[in-house]
Design a protein around this motif. Structure first.
Motif, mmCIF file in Angstrom:
data_model
loop_
_atom_site.group_PDB
_atom_site.id
_atom_site.type_symbol
_atom_site.label_atom_id
_atom_site.label_comp_id
_atom_site.label_asym_id
_atom_site.label_seq_id
_atom_site.Cartn_x
_atom_site.Cartn_y
_atom_site.Cartn_z
ATOM 1 N N GLY A 16 0.784 -1.221 0.000
ATOM 2 C CA GLY A 16 0.000 0.000 0.000
ATOM 3 C C GLY A 16 0.822 1.281 0.000
ATOM 4 N N GLN A 17 2.109 1.151 0.266
ATOM 5 C CA GLN A 17 2.982 2.331 0.275
ATOM 6 C C GLN A 17 3.423 2.684 -1.137
ATOM 7 O OE1 GLN A 17 3.921 4.200 3.197
ATOM 8 N NE2 GLN A 17 2.137 3.023 3.822
ATOM 9 N N GLU A 18 3.811 3.924 -1.301
ATOM 10 C CA GLU A 18 4.350 4.398 -2.582
ATOM 11 C C GLU A 18 5.863 4.219 -2.580
ATOM 12 O OE1 GLU A 18 3.170 8.373 -4.353
ATOM 13 O OE2 GLU A 18 5.244 8.830 -3.774
ATOM 14 N N VAL A 19 6.382 3.826 -3.726
ATOM 15 C CA VAL A 19 7.841 3.759 -3.866
ATOM 16 C C VAL A 19 8.255 4.479 -5.144
ATOM 17 C CG1 VAL A 19 8.159 1.609 -2.585
ATOM 18 C CG2 VAL A 19 7.780 1.516 -5.042
ATOM 19 N N ILE A 20 9.433 5.039 -5.106
ATOM 20 C CA ILE A 20 10.022 5.667 -6.287
ATOM 21 C C ILE A 20 11.388 5.031 -6.514
ATOM 22 C CG2 ILE A 20 10.884 7.787 -7.335
ATOM 23 C CD1 ILE A 20 8.834 9.316 -5.680
ATOM 24 N N LEU A 21 11.548 4.463 -7.691
ATOM 25 C CA LEU A 21 12.825 3.873 -8.074
ATOM 26 C C LEU A 21 13.516 4.842 -9.021
ATOM 27 C CD1 LEU A 21 11.607 0.213 -8.771
ATOM 28 C CD2 LEU A 21 12.128 1.332 -6.591
ATOM 29 N N ARG A 22 14.801 5.010 -8.803
ATOM 30 C CA ARG A 22 15.519 6.031 -9.561
ATOM 31 C C ARG A 22 16.579 5.432 -10.470
ATOM 32 N NH1 ARG A 22 13.861 8.590 -4.927
ATOM 33 N NH2 ARG A 22 12.988 10.651 -5.296
ATOM 34 N N CYS A 23 16.779 6.116 -11.566
ATOM 35 C CA CYS A 23 17.718 5.658 -12.582
ATOM 36 C C CYS A 23 18.417 6.877 -13.179
ATOM 37 C CB CYS A 23 16.942 4.897 -13.658
ATOM 38 S SG CYS A 23 17.841 4.548 -15.188
ATOM 39 N N VAL A 24 19.694 6.707 -13.487
ATOM 40 C CA VAL A 24 20.399 7.709 -14.281
ATOM 41 C C VAL A 24 20.860 7.004 -15.555
ATOM 42 C CG1 VAL A 24 22.320 9.328 -14.423
ATOM 43 C CG2 VAL A 24 21.146 8.973 -12.245
ATOM 44 N N PRO A 25 20.198 7.292 -16.685
ATOM 45 C CA PRO A 25 20.588 6.650 -17.944
ATOM 46 C C PRO A 25 21.935 7.159 -18.438
ATOM 47 C CG PRO A 25 18.356 7.576 -18.047
ATOM 48 C CD PRO A 25 19.013 8.142 -16.824
ATOM 49 N N ILE A 26 22.456 6.515 -19.450
ATOM 50 C CA ILE A 26 23.687 6.965 -20.088
ATOM 51 C C ILE A 26 23.417 8.315 -20.742
ATOM 52 C CG2 ILE A 26 25.351 6.433 -21.925
ATOM 53 C CD1 ILE A 26 24.934 3.456 -21.192
ATOM 54 N N SER A 27 24.351 9.234 -20.595
ATOM 55 C CA SER A 27 24.051 10.649 -20.826
ATOM 56 C C SER A 27 23.632 10.993 -22.248
ATOM 57 C CB SER A 27 25.244 11.506 -20.421
ATOM 58 O OG SER A 27 26.367 11.171 -21.211
ATOM 59 N N ASN A 28 24.142 10.359 -23.269
ATOM 60 C CA ASN A 28 23.759 10.742 -24.631
ATOM 61 C C ASN A 28 22.621 9.887 -25.186
ATOM 62 O OD1 ASN A 28 25.449 8.487 -24.745
ATOM 63 N ND2 ASN A 28 26.014 8.904 -26.865
ATOM 64 N N HIS A 29 22.032 9.046 -24.339
ATOM 65 C CA HIS A 29 20.919 8.209 -24.790
ATOM 66 C C HIS A 29 19.612 8.982 -24.732
ATOM 67 C CE1 HIS A 29 23.027 4.073 -24.132
ATOM 68 N NE2 HIS A 29 23.627 4.842 -25.012
ATOM 69 N N LEU A 30 18.713 8.636 -25.641
ATOM 70 C CA LEU A 30 17.458 9.361 -25.750
ATOM 71 C C LEU A 30 16.239 8.537 -25.375
ATOM 72 C CD1 LEU A 30 18.128 11.151 -29.163
ATOM 73 C CD2 LEU A 30 18.456 12.067 -26.853
ATOM 74 N N TYR A 31 16.406 7.218 -25.359
ATOM 75 C CA TYR A 31 15.282 6.338 -25.060
ATOM 76 C C TYR A 31 15.546 5.669 -23.715
ATOM 77 C CZ TYR A 31 13.648 6.767 -29.875
ATOM 78 O OH TYR A 31 13.170 7.244 -31.059
ATOM 79 N N PHE A 32 14.499 5.590 -22.920
ATOM 80 C CA PHE A 32 14.639 5.027 -21.584
ATOM 81 C C PHE A 32 13.537 3.997 -21.369
ATOM 82 C CE2 PHE A 32 17.472 8.386 -21.355
ATOM 83 C CZ PHE A 32 16.845 9.605 -21.542
ATOM 84 N N TYR A 33 13.860 3.011 -20.552
ATOM 85 C CA TYR A 33 12.956 1.874 -20.378
ATOM 86 C C TYR A 33 12.958 1.413 -18.926
ATOM 87 C CZ TYR A 33 14.414 1.612 -25.291
ATOM 88 O OH TYR A 33 14.732 1.909 -26.596
ATOM 89 N N TRP A 34 11.856 0.826 -18.539
ATOM 90 C CA TRP A 34 11.798 0.041 -17.310
ATOM 91 C C TRP A 34 11.326 -1.362 -17.651
ATOM 92 C CZ3 TRP A 34 13.820 1.309 -12.727
ATOM 93 C CH2 TRP A 34 14.029 2.659 -12.443
ATOM 94 N N TYR A 35 12.013 -2.318 -17.051
ATOM 95 C CA TYR A 35 11.670 -3.732 -17.141
ATOM 96 C C TYR A 35 11.609 -4.277 -15.721
ATOM 97 C CZ TYR A 35 13.125 -3.625 -22.099
ATOM 98 O OH TYR A 35 13.257 -3.344 -23.439
ATOM 99 N N ARG A 36 10.956 -5.406 -15.577
ATOM 100 C CA ARG A 36 11.015 -6.051 -14.264
ATOM 101 C C ARG A 36 11.206 -7.554 -14.443
ATOM 102 N NH1 ARG A 36 4.832 -6.385 -11.775
ATOM 103 N NH2 ARG A 36 4.233 -8.221 -12.986
ATOM 104 N N GLN A 37 11.736 -8.167 -13.387
ATOM 105 C CA GLN A 37 11.953 -9.614 -13.397
ATOM 106 C C GLN A 37 11.529 -10.160 -12.042
ATOM 107 O OE1 GLN A 37 16.050 -10.988 -13.557
ATOM 108 N NE2 GLN A 37 15.477 -12.752 -14.811
ATOM 109 N N ILE A 38 10.412 -10.851 -12.057
ATOM 110 C CA ILE A 38 9.988 -11.548 -10.847
ATOM 111 C C ILE A 38 10.931 -12.731 -10.663
ATOM 112 C CG2 ILE A 38 8.111 -12.888 -9.812
ATOM 113 C CD1 ILE A 38 6.178 -11.007 -11.341
#
Lengths: 118, 113
Positions: A16-38
């Motif tokens: 029930g709590q909120e979470v924020i996951l943070r990422c710093v992509p590679i600096s000259n990249h333009l596309y960003f993604y999130w994936y998950r693995q159970i």
């Protein structure tokens, strides 16, 4: 060698709590993604992000999920009200997609955030 | 049935031997990528092969792609204990504007010293 970084490496939260996951992509990249693995399962696509908007999202990425690029370097995944089944490793990735005008969508992954929902 | 399936699911070989892992997929692709994952850790990008390429090399890695059979193989030559990991193939579909990767089920490779 530039790399994708993610924080925290491990997050434990109550259901029930909120979470924020943070990422710093590679600096000259333009596309960003999130994936998950159970645990023990395949890596699954959640969402792609380009030009400050969602490019594509999977059926997993429901209204409880949101992404944001709050500044020039960070890319975040927010889960508004976590469920037990959200427990997984969450990976951020980034890519150039085009290199020298040739489509070359190598996606580079961060080390992941292990989310445990209790 | 699933987009990416690797076989075998698990493979154990002696150090120094070659390891071959296979991947099959179902839809048209723009490229196919191989990743390595050490237990519980992140995904390390190994190699990308485009749909118009048939073979690619990188160090001890050799990847082949047969788009007519919708299959790829990853060969690791002269294996080392440090190669012990899970190996995944991932495909990018060919339709423009769709950049997501679809991952296979993975092959767990164990190198016996």
């Amino acid at each position: 060698e530039p790399e994708v970084t993610q924080t925290p490496s491990h997050q434990v939260t109550q259901m029930g709590q909120e979470v924020i996951l943070r990422c710093v992509p590679i600096s000259n990249h333009l596309y960003f993604y999130w994936y998950r693995q159970i645990l023990g399962q395949k890596v699954e696509f959640l969402v792609s992000f380009y030009n400050n908007e969602i490019s594509e999202k999977s059926e997993i990425f429901d209204d409880q999920f949101s992404v944001e690029r709050p500044d020039g370097s960070n890319f975040t995944l927010k889960i508004r009200s976590t469920k037990l089944e959200d427990s997984a490793m969450y990976f951020c990735a980034s890519s150039e997609v085009y290199r020298d005008r040739v489509r070359d969508n190598e996606q580079f992954f961060g080390p992941g955030t292990r989310l445990t929902v209790l | 049935s699933q987009q990416g399936e690797e076989d075998p699911q698990a493979l154990s070989i002696q150090e120094g031997e070659n390891a071959t892992m296979n991947c099959s997929y179902k839809t048209s692709i723009n490229n196919l990528q191989w990743y390595r994952q050490n237990s519980g850790r992140g995904l390390v990008h190994l190699i990308l092969i485009r749909s118009n390429e048939r073979e690619k090399h990188s160090g001890r890695l050799r990847v082949t792609l047969d788009t007519s059979k919708k299959s790829s193989s990853l060969l690791i030559t002269a294996s080392r204990a440090a190669d012990t990991a899970s190996y995944f193939c991932a495909t990018e579909p060919s339709n423009f504007g769709n950049e997501k990767l679809t991952f296979g089920t993975g092959t767990r490779l164990t190198i016996i010293p």
